[in-house]
Design a protein around this motif. Structure first.
Motif, PDB file in Angstrom:
ATOM      1  N   GLU A   1       0.828  -1.207   0.000  1.00 16.25           N
ATOM      2  CA  GLU A   1       0.000   0.000   0.000  1.00 16.25           C
ATOM      3  C   GLU A   1       0.864   1.260   0.000  1.00 16.25           C
ATOM      4  O   GLU A   1       0.569   2.230  -0.717  1.00 16.25           O
ATOM      5  CB  GLU A   1      -0.924   0.006   1.210  1.00 16.25           C
ATOM      6  N   LEU A   2       1.948   1.257   0.789  1.00 20.96           N
ATOM      7  CA  LEU A   2       2.851   2.404   0.821  1.00 20.96           C
ATOM      8  C   LEU A   2       3.468   2.660  -0.545  1.00 20.96           C
ATOM      9  O   LEU A   2       3.517   3.797  -1.029  1.00 20.96           O
ATOM     10  CB  LEU A   2       3.953   2.173   1.854  1.00 20.96           C
ATOM     11  N   LEU A   3       3.936   1.597  -1.174  1.00 20.25           N
ATOM     12  CA  LEU A   3       4.569   1.745  -2.486  1.00 20.25           C
ATOM     13  C   LEU A   3       3.552   2.180  -3.535  1.00 20.25           C
ATOM     14  O   LEU A   3       3.875   2.970  -4.433  1.00 20.25           O
ATOM     15  CB  LEU A   3       5.229   0.431  -2.894  1.00 20.25           C
TER      16      LEU A   3
ATOM     17  N   GLY B   1      -2.885   3.229   7.910  1.00 22.69           N
ATOM     18  CA  GLY B   1      -2.290   3.166   6.585  1.00 22.69           C
ATOM     19  C   GLY B   1      -2.067   4.547   6.007  1.00 22.69           C
ATOM     20  O   GLY B   1      -2.486   5.557   6.549  1.00 22.69           O
ATOM     21  N   GLY B   2      -1.381   4.591   4.864  1.00 21.51           N
ATOM     22  CA  GLY B   2      -1.115   5.857   4.192  1.00 21.51           C
ATOM     23  C   GLY B   2       0.322   6.302   4.381  1.00 21.51           C
ATOM     24  O   GLY B   2       0.991   5.946   5.348  1.00 21.51           O
ATOM     25  N   LEU B   3       0.797   7.097   3.422  1.00 21.72           N
ATOM     26  CA  LEU B   3       2.177   7.561   3.422  1.00 21.72           C
ATOM     27  C   LEU B   3       2.281   9.051   3.703  1.00 21.72           C
ATOM     28  O   LEU B   3       3.368   9.605   3.718  1.00 21.72           O
ATOM     29  CB  LEU B   3       2.813   7.244   2.050  1.00 21.72           C
ATOM     30  N   GLY B   4       1.159   9.731   3.938  1.00 20.82           N
ATOM     31  CA  GLY B   4       1.204  11.167   4.171  1.00 20.82           C
ATOM     32  C   GLY B   4       1.277  11.967   2.889  1.00 20.82           C
ATOM     33  O   GLY B   4       1.840  13.061   2.870  1.00 20.82           O
ATOM     34  N   LEU B   5       0.714  11.419   1.793  1.00 23.13           N
ATOM     35  CA  LEU B   5       0.764  12.109   0.501  1.00 23.13           C
ATOM     36  C   LEU B   5      -0.610  12.583   0.030  1.00 23.13           C
ATOM     37  O   LEU B   5      -0.692  13.291  -0.971  1.00 23.13           O
ATOM     38  CB  LEU B   5       1.360  11.178  -0.566  1.00 23.13           C
ATOM     39  N   GLY B   6      -1.656  12.199   0.730  1.00 28.22           N
ATOM     40  CA  GLY B   6      -3.011  12.527   0.268  1.00 28.22           C
ATOM     41  C   GLY B   6      -3.267  14.015   0.184  1.00 28.22           C
ATOM     42  O   GLY B   6      -3.696  14.530  -0.857  1.00 28.22           O
ATOM     43  N   LEU B   7      -3.010  14.744   1.263  1.00 26.29           N
ATOM     44  CA  LEU B   7      -3.259  16.191   1.266  1.00 26.29           C
ATOM     45  C   LEU B   7      -2.239  16.937   0.414  1.00 26.29           C
ATOM     46  O   LEU B   7      -2.555  17.979  -0.162  1.00 26.29           O
ATOM     47  CB  LEU B   7      -3.253  16.710   2.703  1.00 26.29           C
ATOM     48  N   ALA B   8      -1.007  16.417   0.336  1.00 22.44           N
ATOM     49  CA  ALA B   8      -0.016  17.029  -0.557  1.00 22.44           C
ATOM     50  C   ALA B   8      -0.481  16.917  -2.006  1.00 22.44           C
ATOM     51  O   ALA B   8      -0.297  17.843  -2.809  1.00 22.44           O
ATOM     52  CB  ALA B   8       1.341  16.350  -0.376  1.00 22.44           C
TER      53      ALA B   8
END
Length: 351
Positions: free
Chosen positions: A175-177, A309-316
């Protein structure tokens, strides 16, 4: 030929032509009004020209000083600084008191250097974030496999538990990748983004209809209201704007942190922009973290990120999409107690 040589020679040539023209003019004057006819080397003519040459020499000297201080020296300084650009150990910005083209050049250079530093910092943060987020599940997988390899007499039920944990950690890594790959692909797509005109009312209604049923399946109530009219149009790439709404609703559900979570979507018009707000009554975000929410790989709580989950890229990703549309996005404490996200989109031209 260098600028500091070419410009003085050009001015010298112009002054010599000027002086020669003055000499010819004086010869003509004396030829008309004096019975004495002589050459320009006559001492009387030279005496008349000496003050003119002295003034011309002063002007030439002042021009040289001006060119050196205002053009040649700043350009030489900028050229030296170009060879000293260092994104790891940045130098202080170049200062210029002039408001001419040289001053503008300094400002553009400072902005370029700042962008390079930000790009380097983002690249470093990206590598550190990916390494950190992959290290945790890899460590767990390594521990479980080592345990299974060294303790072959474990009960089947316990082995099955370890296998399931390994599978869960592997799925988290995938999921991260996938998140990172999706973000990279999205960044490339924005460079060739194609927009079409849509009605604000239709876009709002479609989003409300789609997520009202989706959230209802999770026992989450969605309340929608807007003040748009059918005459209000937006020029957008609709799939990307839908992706923004998807990320915002997903964040609200994932990090709301309440069993009786409620989500609110609002739309309204202000000046030349249409505004959309997604709010919730969840646990919210500390005020000190609001301005950092749209940074790449930023997460408020690392432990919550691992669980959800998540990589912290959604809001970016949302920020990048909205800014490519000419709008702005920001976070604020919602009046309902949770987090609020507001973004704007410019209205479409009437023609």
């Amino acid at each position: 030929m260098k600028l500091k040589i070419k410009l003085p020679l050009l001015f010298l040539l112009m002054l010599l032509i000027l002086m020669f023209s003055i000499g010819i003019y004086l010869k003509f004057i004396f030829a008309v009004y004096s019975p004495i006819r002589t050459t320009l080397l006559d001492s009387r003519y030279i005496a008349l020209l000496l003050p003119i040459f002295a003034i011309a020499g002063c002007i030439f000297f002042i021009l040289i000083i001006y060119i050196y201080r205002s053009i040649e020296k700043p350009i030489r300084r900028l050229n030296t600084r170009l060879g000293e650009v260092n994104v790891v150990h940045p130098l202080p910005p170049l200062a210029s008191r002039s408001n001419d083209e040289i001053g503008e050049l300094y400002k553009h250079f400072n902005k370029m250097e700042h962008r390079l530093q930000l790009a380097h910092r983002e690249q470093t943060d990206m590598i550190a974030a990916i390494a950190h987020d992959l290290k945790t599940p890899l460590t767990s997988i390594n521990g479980f496999t080592e345990l299974l390899a060294t303790h072959k007499d474990l009960p089947d039920t316990e082995k099955q538990e370890y296998y399931e944990l390994i599978q869960k950690k592997s799925a988290y890594m995938v999921e991260l990748l996938n998140d990172f790959s999706r973000f990279t692909k999205e960044t490339l797509e924005l460079e060739s983004m194609v927009t079409t005109r849509v009605k604000a009312t239709e876009l709002f209604a479609d989003i409300a209809f789609e997520y009202e049923y989706e959230l209802a399946g999770l026992d989450i109530e969605l309340t929608c209201r807007h003040s748009f009219t059918d005459s209000i149009g937006l020029t957008v790439n609709e799939p990307m704007i839908r992706r923004v709404f998807g990320n915002l609703f997903s964040n609200a559900v994932r990090y709301g942190g309440k069993p009786d979570l409620k989500v609110y979507m609002t739309g309204y018009l202000r000046e030349h922009h249409a505004y959309f707000q997604i709010e919730d009554n969840g646990i919210g975000v500390p005020d000190k973290d609001l301005s950092s929410l749209f940074l790449k790989f930023f997460t408020v709580d690392k432990s919550r990120q691992i669980q959800k989950g998540g990589l912290g890229l959604g809001l970016a990703s949302c920020k990048s999409i909205i800014e490519h549309h000419g709008g702005e996005i920001m976070a604020f404490p919602s009046e309902y107690g949770g987090l609020g996200i507001r973004f704007s989109l410019p209205l479409a031209s009437l023609h």
